[in-house]
Design a protein around this motif. Structure first.
Motif, PDB file in Angstrom:
ATOM      1  N   ALA A  43      -2.845 -29.128  -6.953  1.00 15.22           N
ATOM      2  CA  ALA A  43      -1.464 -29.255  -7.419  1.00 15.22           C
ATOM      3  C   ALA A  43      -1.154 -28.274  -8.541  1.00 15.22           C
ATOM      4  O   ALA A  43      -0.090 -27.631  -8.545  1.00 15.22           O
ATOM      5  CB  ALA A  43      -1.209 -30.690  -7.873  1.00 15.22           C
ATOM      6  N   ALA A  44      -2.073 -28.130  -9.501  1.00 11.84           N
ATOM      7  CA  ALA A  44      -1.838 -27.224 -10.625  1.00 11.84           C
ATOM      8  C   ALA A  44      -1.791 -25.769 -10.165  1.00 11.84           C
ATOM      9  O   ALA A  44      -0.942 -24.985 -10.615  1.00 11.84           O
ATOM     10  CB  ALA A  44      -2.932 -27.411 -11.681  1.00 11.84           C
ATOM     11  N   ALA A  89       3.307 -37.761  -9.176  1.00 12.24           N
ATOM     12  CA  ALA A  89       3.142 -38.958  -8.346  1.00 12.24           C
ATOM     13  C   ALA A  89       2.539 -38.615  -6.986  1.00 12.24           C
ATOM     14  O   ALA A  89       1.674 -39.336  -6.469  1.00 12.24           O
ATOM     15  CB  ALA A  89       4.492 -39.658  -8.160  1.00 12.24           C
ATOM     16  N   ILE A  90       2.963 -37.501  -6.411  1.00 12.57           N
ATOM     17  CA  ILE A  90       2.441 -37.085  -5.108  1.00 12.57           C
ATOM     18  C   ILE A  90       0.970 -36.699  -5.221  1.00 12.57           C
ATOM     19  O   ILE A  90       0.156 -37.030  -4.352  1.00 12.57           O
ATOM     20  CB  ILE A  90       3.295 -35.928  -4.556  1.00 12.57           C
ATOM     21  CG1 ILE A  90       4.619 -36.478  -4.028  1.00 12.57           C
ATOM     22  CG2 ILE A  90       2.555 -35.167  -3.463  1.00 12.57           C
ATOM     23  CD1 ILE A  90       5.595 -35.417  -3.570  1.00 12.57           C
ATOM     24  N   ALA A  91       0.600 -36.009  -6.300  1.00  9.88           N
ATOM     25  CA  ALA A  91      -0.807 -35.643  -6.496  1.00  9.88           C
ATOM     26  C   ALA A  91      -1.664 -36.892  -6.642  1.00  9.88           C
ATOM     27  O   ALA A  91      -2.765 -36.973  -6.067  1.00  9.88           O
ATOM     28  CB  ALA A  91      -0.952 -34.746  -7.726  1.00  9.88           C
ATOM     29  N   LEU A 114      -0.582 -38.539   4.864  1.00 12.56           N
ATOM     30  CA  LEU A 114       0.590 -37.730   4.534  1.00 12.56           C
ATOM     31  C   LEU A 114       1.804 -38.575   4.161  1.00 12.56           C
ATOM     32  O   LEU A 114       2.925 -38.057   4.079  1.00 12.56           O
ATOM     33  CB  LEU A 114       0.933 -36.802   5.704  1.00 12.56           C
ATOM     34  CG  LEU A 114      -0.135 -35.755   6.040  1.00 12.56           C
ATOM     35  CD1 LEU A 114       0.341 -34.849   7.167  1.00 12.56           C
ATOM     36  CD2 LEU A 114      -0.507 -34.927   4.811  1.00 12.56           C
ATOM     37  N   SER A 115       1.574 -39.861   3.911  1.00 14.82           N
ATOM     38  CA  SER A 115       2.686 -40.732   3.509  1.00 14.82           C
ATOM     39  C   SER A 115       3.231 -40.351   2.139  1.00 14.82           C
ATOM     40  O   SER A 115       4.308 -40.805   1.751  1.00 14.82           O
ATOM     41  CB  SER A 115       2.232 -42.201   3.495  1.00 14.82           C
ATOM     42  OG  SER A 115       1.173 -42.403   2.566  1.00 14.82           O
ATOM     43  N   PHE A 116       2.502 -39.489   1.399  1.00 15.17           N
ATOM     44  CA  PHE A 116       3.013 -39.069   0.091  1.00 15.17           C
ATOM     45  C   PHE A 116       4.349 -38.346   0.226  1.00 15.17           C
ATOM     46  O   PHE A 116       5.103 -38.233  -0.746  1.00 15.17           O
ATOM     47  CB  PHE A 116       1.996 -38.189  -0.639  1.00 15.17           C
ATOM     48  CG  PHE A 116       1.776 -36.830  -0.031  1.00 15.17           C
ATOM     49  CD1 PHE A 116       2.696 -35.813  -0.176  1.00 15.17           C
ATOM     50  CD2 PHE A 116       0.611 -36.556   0.686  1.00 15.17           C
ATOM     51  CE1 PHE A 116       2.492 -34.554   0.364  1.00 15.17           C
ATOM     52  CE2 PHE A 116       0.390 -35.306   1.237  1.00 15.17           C
ATOM     53  CZ  PHE A 116       1.336 -34.304   1.081  1.00 15.17           C
TER      54      PHE A 116
END
Length: 280
Positions: A139-140, A174-176, A236-238
């Motif tokens: 993510a970063a 939140a996704i991460a 993949l529900s994120f």
């Protein structure tokens, strides 16, 4: 047993895990994936157009990267979560017990008054820490690359409702975290596999083999009845965190499924490890 001593054991485990060249190499590869995606999108859409990003079968996130660099985070996690992230977890978790046994260091760890159950718990927590760190690294890297190569601003959600940059960054976090939580069950499964053998390489190979097999099973339409019970089904529900309002159903199902896998295979790992004859 003193809680401080337990923290010392965990700190030692984390130090060993994250000082290994193999772990650092895995994190470097994961960090490179968003860079490759960002550069590829930038090269393909050098004129500022969206190119063919939304025409394939991949996530719609790719078509939005040129408009907002934040979408590179979502695209990178969607690209790495099905294969790259769990493979890295399989390497770390698969080697957690089997690698120590093969190297002959597990016997020395068990001589200390830690207890097998506590040692196994520390191994699992260390693996979960790697899950979190690996996901945050992706993510970063994606966030930095996206901000460097593309404009960053207001986020258009999947529902067509725009949200501000600040809230968009909160959604990124939140996704991460949701992506990292998706690996909880697989980490427990890999740790169980690691208790079955004295060969770290065999445990890693078996873990990756199980991942590939279950991923294939999850794509076969005729097996739709078992799909909701396969650990990667809701990974993949994120994406639902990019809806306005957020859809929580599949996210809750994913967390429940990961918890169930963690409980079942954590118990199986405990049963195996606490009765295992350590001979090497």
């Amino acid at each position: 047993m003193s809680p401080l001593w337990s923290w010392g054991l965990l700190r030692s485990e984390l130090g060993v895990t994250f000082r290994r060249w193999r772990t650092l190499a895995l994190l470097a590869v994961l960090a490179g994936v968003p860079v490759l995606i960002g550069v590829a999108v930038k090269v393909e859409t050098g004129d500022g157009s969206t190119g063919s990003g939304g025409q394939g079968g991949g996530p719609a996130f790719f078509a939005q990267i040129t408009h907002n660099g934040l979408f590179l985070v979502f695209a990178a996690l969607a690209a790495t979560l099905p294969v790259f992230l769990p493979m890295a977890v399989g390497v770390v978790a698969g080697d957690a017990v089997a690698g120590e046994a093969g190297a002959g260091t597990l016997r020395y760890l068990l001589i200390a008054p830690a207890g097998r159950a506590r040692l196994l718990l520390v191994k699992y927590v260390g693996t979960l820490a790697f899950c979190l760190v690996a996901t945050l690294v992706v993510a970063a890297s994606a966030l930095a690359t996206g901000a460097l190569l593309f404009p960053v601003g207001e986020v258009m959600t999947i529902s067509g409702v725009p949200i501000g940059l600040g809230e968009g960054l909160l959604r990124v976090v939140a996704i991460a975290l949701a992506a990292a939580a998706s690996l909880i069950g697989f980490a427990a499964l890999c740790l169980f596999v690691s208790t079955l053998t004295h060969s770290g390489i065999a445990a890693m190979a078996a873990s990756v083999g199980l991942l590939i097999t279950v991923q294939i099973l999850d794509t076969i339409p005729q097996l739709h009845a078992i799909h909701p019970y396969l650990f990667p089904h809701y990974w993949l529900s994120f994406a639902d965190l990019l809806r306005e309002p957020v859809f929580w159903d599949d996210l809750a199902k994913n967390l429940g499924l990961q918890g169930a896998y963690a409980a079942v295979f954590g118990a199986a790992a405990w049963a195996r490890f606490t009765t295992r004859d350590i001979t090497t």
